[in-house]
Design a protein around this motif. Structure first.
Motif, PDB file in Angstrom:
ATOM      1  N   GLN A  39       0.831  -1.198   0.000  1.00  0.00           N
ATOM      2  CA  GLN A  39       0.000   0.000   0.000  1.00  0.00           C
ATOM      3  C   GLN A  39       0.865   1.247   0.000  1.00  0.00           C
ATOM      4  O   GLN A  39       1.876   1.310   0.699  1.00  0.00           O
ATOM      5  CB  GLN A  39      -0.877   0.048   1.256  1.00  0.00           C
ATOM      6  CG  GLN A  39      -1.897  -1.051   1.371  1.00  0.00           C
ATOM      7  CD  GLN A  39      -2.795  -0.804   2.572  1.00  0.00           C
ATOM      8  OE1 GLN A  39      -3.744  -0.026   2.516  1.00  0.00           O
ATOM      9  NE2 GLN A  39      -2.491  -1.465   3.675  1.00  0.00           N
ATOM     10  N   PRO A  41       1.209   4.910   1.351  1.00  0.00           N
ATOM     11  CA  PRO A  41       0.638   5.475   2.578  1.00  0.00           C
ATOM     12  C   PRO A  41      -0.115   6.777   2.391  1.00  0.00           C
ATOM     13  O   PRO A  41      -0.835   7.201   3.299  1.00  0.00           O
ATOM     14  CB  PRO A  41       1.877   5.696   3.450  1.00  0.00           C
ATOM     15  CG  PRO A  41       2.988   5.907   2.486  1.00  0.00           C
ATOM     16  CD  PRO A  41       2.677   5.016   1.313  1.00  0.00           C
ATOM     17  N   TYR A 137       8.775   8.417   2.080  1.00  0.00           N
ATOM     18  CA  TYR A 137       7.474   8.370   2.755  1.00  0.00           C
ATOM     19  C   TYR A 137       7.300   9.467   3.804  1.00  0.00           C
ATOM     20  O   TYR A 137       6.268   9.548   4.461  1.00  0.00           O
ATOM     21  CB  TYR A 137       7.208   6.987   3.360  1.00  0.00           C
ATOM     22  CG  TYR A 137       8.142   6.531   4.453  1.00  0.00           C
ATOM     23  CD1 TYR A 137       7.985   6.967   5.769  1.00  0.00           C
ATOM     24  CD2 TYR A 137       9.165   5.629   4.184  1.00  0.00           C
ATOM     25  CE1 TYR A 137       8.817   6.528   6.777  1.00  0.00           C
ATOM     26  CE2 TYR A 137      10.009   5.180   5.193  1.00  0.00           C
ATOM     27  CZ  TYR A 137       9.833   5.622   6.493  1.00  0.00           C
ATOM     28  OH  TYR A 137      10.656   5.187   7.493  1.00  0.00           O
ATOM     29  N   VAL A 178       3.415   9.625   4.569  1.00  0.00           N
ATOM     30  CA  VAL A 178       2.602   8.958   5.567  1.00  0.00           C
ATOM     31  C   VAL A 178       2.390   9.910   6.742  1.00  0.00           C
ATOM     32  O   VAL A 178       3.196  10.817   6.967  1.00  0.00           O
ATOM     33  CB  VAL A 178       3.281   7.650   6.034  1.00  0.00           C
ATOM     34  CG1 VAL A 178       4.532   7.923   6.840  1.00  0.00           C
ATOM     35  CG2 VAL A 178       2.325   6.755   6.816  1.00  0.00           C
ATOM     36  N   ARG A 186      -6.612   8.549   5.712  1.00  0.00           N
ATOM     37  CA  ARG A 186      -5.173   8.446   5.475  1.00  0.00           C
ATOM     38  C   ARG A 186      -4.551   7.433   6.427  1.00  0.00           C
ATOM     39  O   ARG A 186      -4.979   7.283   7.573  1.00  0.00           O
ATOM     40  CB  ARG A 186      -4.505   9.810   5.678  1.00  0.00           C
ATOM     41  CG  ARG A 186      -4.836  10.868   4.632  1.00  0.00           C
ATOM     42  CD  ARG A 186      -3.975  10.712   3.398  1.00  0.00           C
ATOM     43  NE  ARG A 186      -2.560  10.777   3.727  1.00  0.00           N
ATOM     44  CZ  ARG A 186      -1.867  11.910   3.884  1.00  0.00           C
ATOM     45  NH1 ARG A 186      -2.489  13.078   3.772  1.00  0.00           N
ATOM     46  NH2 ARG A 186      -0.575  11.875   4.151  1.00  0.00           N
ATOM     47  N   LEU A 187      -3.526   6.754   5.952  1.00  0.00           N
ATOM     48  CA  LEU A 187      -2.819   5.792   6.781  1.00  0.00           C
ATOM     49  C   LEU A 187      -1.840   6.498   7.707  1.00  0.00           C
ATOM     50  O   LEU A 187      -1.116   7.399   7.289  1.00  0.00           O
ATOM     51  CB  LEU A 187      -2.032   4.818   5.899  1.00  0.00           C
ATOM     52  CG  LEU A 187      -2.741   3.589   5.345  1.00  0.00           C
ATOM     53  CD1 LEU A 187      -1.779   2.805   4.454  1.00  0.00           C
ATOM     54  CD2 LEU A 187      -3.258   2.700   6.462  1.00  0.00           C
ATOM     55  N   ASP A 191      -0.176   2.045  11.266  1.00  0.00           N
ATOM     56  CA  ASP A 191      -1.056   1.148  10.512  1.00  0.00           C
ATOM     57  C   ASP A 191      -0.404   0.678   9.216  1.00  0.00           C
ATOM     58  O   ASP A 191      -0.646  -0.442   8.760  1.00  0.00           O
ATOM     59  CB  ASP A 191      -2.375   1.857  10.212  1.00  0.00           C
ATOM     60  CG  ASP A 191      -3.070   2.333  11.478  1.00  0.00           C
ATOM     61  OD1 ASP A 191      -3.103   1.556  12.451  1.00  0.00           O
ATOM     62  OD2 ASP A 191      -3.538   3.491  11.509  1.00  0.00           O
ATOM     63  N   TRP A 192       0.403   1.549   8.623  1.00  0.00           N
ATOM     64  CA  TRP A 192       1.049   1.202   7.351  1.00  0.00           C
ATOM     65  C   TRP A 192       1.994   0.016   7.508  1.00  0.00           C
ATOM     66  O   TRP A 192       2.022  -0.891   6.669  1.00  0.00           O
ATOM     67  CB  TRP A 192       1.798   2.426   6.820  1.00  0.00           C
ATOM     68  CG  TRP A 192       2.442   2.240   5.479  1.00  0.00           C
ATOM     69  CD1 TRP A 192       1.910   1.618   4.389  1.00  0.00           C
ATOM     70  CD2 TRP A 192       3.744   2.679   5.092  1.00  0.00           C
ATOM     71  NE1 TRP A 192       2.801   1.657   3.339  1.00  0.00           N
ATOM     72  CE2 TRP A 192       3.933   2.294   3.741  1.00  0.00           C
ATOM     73  CE3 TRP A 192       4.756   3.386   5.751  1.00  0.00           C
ATOM     74  CZ2 TRP A 192       5.098   2.588   3.039  1.00  0.00           C
ATOM     75  CZ3 TRP A 192       5.913   3.678   5.050  1.00  0.00           C
ATOM     76  CH2 TRP A 192       6.079   3.280   3.709  1.00  0.00           C
TER      77      TRP A 192
END
Length: 307
Positions: A39, A41, A137, A178, A186-187, A191-192
């Motif tokens: 995924q 982020p 990220y 992220v 949004r992540l 959680d990511w």
């Protein structure tokens, strides 16, 4: 059956690499439980260069909206590119809890260039059909302000062997910021990475669990453990599932040879007989970087404070 045959081929291919001629899961690392999807982020951007006589070295750099879908096998080197923090919350007292001191952003980029260069040379030499993507990220500094005199020059560094933006070693240079804390739609970082922190509930992971607990644990999003934003590497199959995930937070850092072994094992087929020799360069990715202020703003504030 295909995976079993790949492991047989791997054993034969490595007959010159060590006394036993065999490779173990422990040596490859990056073991994933289940088939978690890869995924992004946050919103996705691609770093692009364009000629500009007013920019440093005649080239302007900017992030443009982008999208991505799997077209085959891909390797993702995901990085906290810009942070200047040396410890969680930039509090060096945390270094007593098993966290390592982070090197500077430019030093981390140099390490990533060596890692990407080693992987890229091997895949090109062996004609491995692998898309190599770099992904920042963390949030890029000066977002949306490309009229800045630097024209995005400081968005990426230039290091051997991959050159600026790793252009000689990667297919794409992406960014997908992220969030540190959860937000609707949004992540968050916690959680990511959660699917890749799952570990077997047995003695093999007891040491890692103990260390993570000492670093604040995984239950609370405010834990200093989730301020640890290192370079993480993911091998993704054509279906978009992660088959290997190397996370330094689990004492499972990616190295060039680990990635090569994973390619031989996971991609298999015509790649099952590829060789990794003892004298192959084996650089690893930076193991320590932390969520925090980017180095451009940190330098600016320091200069203003010294006036």
């Amino acid at each position: 059956m295909k995976r079993a045959m790949a492991m047989v081929g791997l054993t034969l291919a490595l007959s010159g690499c060590g006394e036993s001629g065999q490779i173990s899961e422990v040596l490859i690392g990056g073991k994933v439980i289940g088939t978690p999807p890869f995924q992004l982020p946050g919103p996705m951007y691609a770093l692009k260069a364009s000629p500009d006589r007013t920019a440093p070295n005649g080239t302007a750099w900017a992030f443009e909206p982008a999208s991505w879908k799997p077209k085959g096998w891909s390797l993702w080197v995901t990085s906290n590119v810009y942070s200047a923090y040396v410890a969680p919350k930039n509090d060096q007292s945390y270094l007593r809890n098993g966290f390592g001191r982070a090197e500077s952003a430019i030093e981390r980029s140099a390490q990533e260039s060596l890692f990407l260069g080693a992987v890229s040379r091997w895949t090109k030499a062996n004609k491995v059909a692998l898309e190599i993507n770099f992904l920042g990220y963390d949030a890029a500094p000066l977002p949306g302000n490309w009229a800045h005199p630097s024209k995005g020059y400081f968005l990426t560094h230039k290091h051997s062997p991959c050159d600026k933006a790793f252009r000689l070693c990667v297919n794409n240079y992406f960014a997908s910021p992220v969030l540190r804390q959860p937000e609707s739609g949004r992540l968050a970082f916690k959680d990511w990475i959660a699917p890749f922190l799952v570990m077997p509930d047995d003695e093999s992971s007891m040491g890692k669990r103990y260390v993570i607990a000492a670093q604040g644990g995984q239950e609370n999003a405010d834990s200093p453990f989730f301020d640890w934003w290192p370079t993480m590497v993911f091998l993704v199959n054509p279906e978009g599932s992660v088959v290997r995930a190397w996370l330094p937070q689990k004492n499972d850092r990616a190295t060039a040879n680990r990635v090569k072994y994973a390619i031989i094992t996971e991609m298999g087929g015509k790649y099952a007989g590829l060789k990794v020799t003892d004298d192959d360069p084996n650089p690893g990715v930076p193991a320590h970087a932390y969520y925090g202020k980017d180095y451009i703003h940190a330098i600016t504030e320091k200069m203003v404070g010294n006036q």
